[in-house]
Design a protein around this motif. Sequence first.
Motif, PDB file in Angstrom:
ATOM      1  N   SER A  28       0.809  -1.259   0.192  1.00  0.00           N
ATOM      2  CA  SER A  28      -0.095   0.135   0.150  1.00  0.00           C
ATOM      3  C   SER A  28       0.859   1.396   0.049  1.00  0.00           C
ATOM      4  O   SER A  28       2.046   1.208   0.513  1.00  0.00           O
ATOM      5  CB  SER A  28      -0.894   0.052   1.199  1.00  0.00           C
ATOM      6  OG  SER A  28      -0.193   0.055   2.459  1.00  0.00           O
ATOM      7  N   GLU A  30       1.821   4.356   1.822  1.00  0.00           N
ATOM      8  CA  GLU A  30       1.691   4.873   3.189  1.00  0.00           C
ATOM      9  C   GLU A  30       3.082   5.399   3.630  1.00  0.00           C
ATOM     10  O   GLU A  30       3.980   4.663   3.119  1.00  0.00           O
ATOM     11  CB  GLU A  30       1.365   3.642   4.253  1.00  0.00           C
ATOM     12  CG  GLU A  30      -0.032   3.381   4.078  1.00  0.00           C
ATOM     13  CD  GLU A  30      -0.464   1.992   5.040  1.00  0.00           C
ATOM     14  OE1 GLU A  30      -0.366   2.496   6.178  1.00  0.00           O
ATOM     15  OE2 GLU A  30      -0.828   1.090   4.505  1.00  0.00           O
ATOM     16  N   LYS A  33       6.592   2.984   4.435  1.00  0.00           N
ATOM     17  CA  LYS A  33       6.597   1.615   3.676  1.00  0.00           C
ATOM     18  C   LYS A  33       7.495   1.970   2.314  1.00  0.00           C
ATOM     19  O   LYS A  33       7.698   3.042   1.934  1.00  0.00           O
ATOM     20  CB  LYS A  33       5.140   1.224   2.994  1.00  0.00           C
ATOM     21  CG  LYS A  33       4.469   0.790   4.295  1.00  0.00           C
ATOM     22  CD  LYS A  33       3.392   0.116   3.870  1.00  0.00           C
ATOM     23  CE  LYS A  33       2.357  -0.555   4.836  1.00  0.00           C
ATOM     24  NZ  LYS A  33       1.432  -1.614   4.472  1.00  0.00           N
TER      25      LYS A  33
END
Length: 78
Positions: A28, A30, A33
């Motif tokens: 994802s 974010e 990350k």
Amino acid sequence: MTPVQALQTAYLPAATMLNYNWVEQIGSVEKGKFADLIAVAGNPLVDLTEMQRVRFVMKGGLVVKNDLPARSNAAPVK
């Protein structure tokens, strides 16, 4: 094969093999990350050839290609 299936077939096996079970660090967009992203101008789910016209690439959080037009200093749209 649909465009979605073609993209999944092309990219998911390699991504799964190379991610070394980094489930908490990938998957994802974010903060914190790993960021490996590409951007195309159109929708590759409608026109798969959009994948031949990559405009932006980010690898490991660093921009390595940016052919996107510069943004003006105009106020953001609300």
